[in-house]
Design a protein around this motif. Sequence first.
Motif, PDB file in Angstrom:
ATOM      1  N   UNK A 133       0.575   1.909   6.654  1.00  0.00           N
ATOM      2  CA  UNK A 133      -0.480   0.709   6.697  1.00  0.00           C
ATOM      3  C   UNK A 133       0.029   0.313   7.788  1.00  0.00           C
ATOM      4  N   UNK A 134       1.547   0.644   8.617  1.00  0.00           N
ATOM      5  CA  UNK A 134       2.048   0.335  10.041  1.00  0.00           C
ATOM      6  C   UNK A 134       1.960   1.681  10.495  1.00  0.00           C
ATOM      7  N   UNK A 154      -2.444   3.701  17.570  1.00  0.00           N
ATOM      8  CA  UNK A 154      -3.238   2.536  18.128  1.00  0.00           C
ATOM      9  C   UNK A 154      -4.551   2.062  17.912  1.00  0.00           C
ATOM     10  N   UNK A 155      -4.148   2.547  16.647  1.00  0.00           N
ATOM     11  CA  UNK A 155      -5.553   1.186  15.815  1.00  0.00           C
ATOM     12  C   UNK A 155      -5.183  -0.259  15.389  1.00  0.00           C
ATOM     13  N   UNK A 156      -4.092  -0.839  15.240  1.00  0.00           N
ATOM     14  CA  UNK A 156      -3.918  -2.039  15.480  1.00  0.00           C
ATOM     15  C   UNK A 156      -2.324  -2.293  16.392  1.00  0.00           C
ATOM     16  N   UNK A 174      -2.783  -7.193  11.802  1.00  0.00           N
ATOM     17  CA  UNK A 174      -3.844  -7.119  12.268  1.00  0.00           C
ATOM     18  C   UNK A 174      -3.983  -5.537  11.368  1.00  0.00           C
ATOM     19  N   UNK A 175      -2.909  -5.038  11.362  1.00  0.00           N
ATOM     20  CA  UNK A 175      -2.576  -3.430  10.652  1.00  0.00           C
ATOM     21  C   UNK A 175      -3.255  -4.220   8.842  1.00  0.00           C
ATOM     22  N   UNK A 176      -2.603  -5.289   8.267  1.00  0.00           N
ATOM     23  CA  UNK A 176      -2.633  -6.205   7.356  1.00  0.00           C
ATOM     24  C   UNK A 176      -3.793  -6.332   6.654  1.00  0.00           C
ATOM     25  N   UNK A 177      -4.336  -6.608   7.485  1.00  0.00           N
ATOM     26  CA  UNK A 177      -5.493  -7.497   7.714  1.00  0.00           C
ATOM     27  C   UNK A 177      -6.474  -5.902   7.733  1.00  0.00           C
ATOM     28  N   UNK A 185       5.753  -2.545   4.350  1.00  0.00           N
ATOM     29  CA  UNK A 185       5.916  -4.063   3.629  1.00  0.00           C
ATOM     30  C   UNK A 185       5.186  -4.876   4.853  1.00  0.00           C
ATOM     31  N   UNK A 186       4.065  -4.758   5.129  1.00  0.00           N
ATOM     32  CA  UNK A 186       3.204  -5.077   5.558  1.00  0.00           C
ATOM     33  C   UNK A 186       2.739  -6.219   5.083  1.00  0.00           C
ATOM     34  N   UNK A 187       2.391  -6.040   4.286  1.00  0.00           N
ATOM     35  CA  UNK A 187       1.485  -7.165   2.693  1.00  0.00           C
ATOM     36  C   UNK A 187       2.586  -7.975   2.931  1.00  0.00           C
ATOM     37  N   UNK A 188       3.890  -7.974   2.185  1.00  0.00           N
ATOM     38  CA  UNK A 188       4.648  -8.727   2.025  1.00  0.00           C
ATOM     39  C   UNK A 188       5.034  -9.176   3.106  1.00  0.00           C
TER      40      UNK A 188
END
Length: 735
Positions: A267-268, A274-276, A281-284, A298-301
Amino acid sequence: MTKEALQELLEDMSLEEKIGQMNQVAGSFFLGASVATGPMAEKGFTQENIDRAGSAIGVSGAAAVKKVQKAYMEKHPHRIPLLFMLDVINGYKTVFPIPLGQGAAFEPELSMRCARMAAREAAVSGLHVTFSPMADLVRDARWGRVMESTGEDPYLNSLYATAMVRGYQGNDLRDRGSIAACIKHFAGYGAPDAGRDYNTVELSEHTLRQFYLPAYEAGVQAGAALVMTAFNTVEGIPATGNRRLMRQILRDEMGFDGVLISDWAAIEEMLCHGYCADRTQAARRAVAAGVDMDMMAGVYAEQLAALVQGGEVPETLIDEAVMRILTLKNALGLFEAPFKDADEEKEKEIILCEEHRALAREAARKSFVLLKNEGVLPLAPDTKTAYIGPYVDSRNLMGAWSLTGETKDVATLREAVLEQRADTDAVFCCGCPMTDRDMKLEGFLECMDEMVSAEEQQRMMDEAVEAAKACGRVVMLLGEDRRQSGEAASSAGIQIPGIQQELLDRVCAVCDQVAVVLFSGRPLDIRRIAEKAQAVLLAWMPGTEGARALVDVLSGRYAPSGKLPMSFPYCAGQVPVHYNEYPTGRPHVPGKDKDRFRSKYLDIPNAPLYPFGFGLTYTSFRVSPVRLDRDHMAKDDVLTASVTVRNTGPAEGTETIQLYIHDVAASVVRPIKELKGFCKVTLQPGEQKDICFPITERELRFLTENGRWESEPGAFEVFIGTSSLADMPARFVYG
Ligand code: NOJ
């Protein structure tokens, strides 16, 4: 728990608790140390979100799991147990051949049994989920990760994905000895550009669907409880944030309703792609794509709560993901039995027990592929043999993914020979180190073997040459180090280390009875080996019992029967190479080399050195021309294609008879041959047997120009033989 009870539980959980379920963290956060199979993230892991995490990766062993689970649950407001996950790829402590070797057995049922036994060992050690099987189709030997696939064929891979899922999961995840399987890496991870791991994947939608998706889908249909996202992009969008891929193809079309987990930190990594622009934005994007669990980013958390509170992510998306995770925990019976099968006493009883070792030995024997044999194998009794090469004393036979397997449990070749043959006359020498003195394995420097001095290297080689001269017959144990294949182990070169090649050259100069046993996690360019040695037996990375299995086969107690599940290229410049290629408008006609304007290389043949499906044994077989019971087939007909197979050699042997079909003209170009069935047959010398394959409309389907899996009327060719080289097809007309 009933569905209603799960729903009530969900409704009672706070937003933070729910998001916690979607977070998977490394076991080291609980234990201080554990297996880490990816980079450790720096952000997103506060003590609070570790205390609420839904899953731990890398903790195993009954005592450790129980300790972590107990401490965790005591702090959890709803006493929801953790899920313990790990990569149990080709076995837990009893290690089976690498998946590519299992593919060579052409026996999915055997892999089902291996998966079952791996699951039993993993389950008593406290694990609930394995990140296996890897259903990625592979065509490029430079990508070291091919070792974890079962090869280049969608049909064969589908059978294996199905078998392994069934083996791990059994009839019910609650049962003793069952763990959940995870199909990975969705999708197309097996096709990184130029064979470089984690690289961009560029596949047309047709190729993705026709060749790459079927094995994942088979695993999903077999009931895999989880799917893992791939690191790569699909149509320019990282798989982990790819809504169309995950929501439309995986969920809607394939009907997957289990847990979708990201790969480690994937996710990170959408930022690096280069997509987020940032972690928010990555979490979304990941949650919108339907990724239920974040593995170690750890992005969601860190991000999701604020996104929900700010109205940017609907809470229904969170509820949907958490419900799937709770449903999996419930299916495993964790609410009633949070330790599930974890049991220190059972660990002692089950792990590496005789039954498991016997299966590992059987699987290894069946994975070996005899590529060449000019009468050296099996080794005739009463002749002195020199066993030479860096694999003589190596216990590193388990492959790159054996995180839990221990070298102390693996017998070496020397030990196995002495143990089984009581061959007190045999001579053993390493001859050279495993790798060249100047070879650098990027990222592995800290654990490279100590290099021997130039003088020592010379002495080892001289000693080996003297032994070869004295014995008159040599078994050379050569190959790549286990770290030269696996994750993050791509190589532009696909030959054995130069020092080993030099050893082989010197031995072959003094001895004309040389059998090479080749250890490798991937296909290699073995032209020089095949030219110099009188026999070549491919052993892959054969696992805990690999050495004993090798002695079984070298001695002739068992005959080799494996077939290549992936082509052995002529050289690196030829990859990717695979048997099921499309015909071109200017096909090369072998023998017409002077015909200039043809699809060919000027300097090498088009064909790989050893093709898919190829493998010899200690006897020979003759396969009759193909017979069809009709030359026209209607939609509901079953056409029978048959051959007579005869053992024309001196010994009992097992042959894998393979059925290939070619659709002569269609609305989209069809491969020159596609595997549609196979059958193993064991015959005594002189014995023969008719082998029949039913062909129905199903075998003729493909992804047509309409984007549907259907058959089209027209001519078809049927090939039956002992490899993908099968020629002399019979024809029928369908429709
Ligand atoms: C990364 C690998 O790509 C994946 O296959 C594996 O399961 C995870 N790491 C966890 O170890």
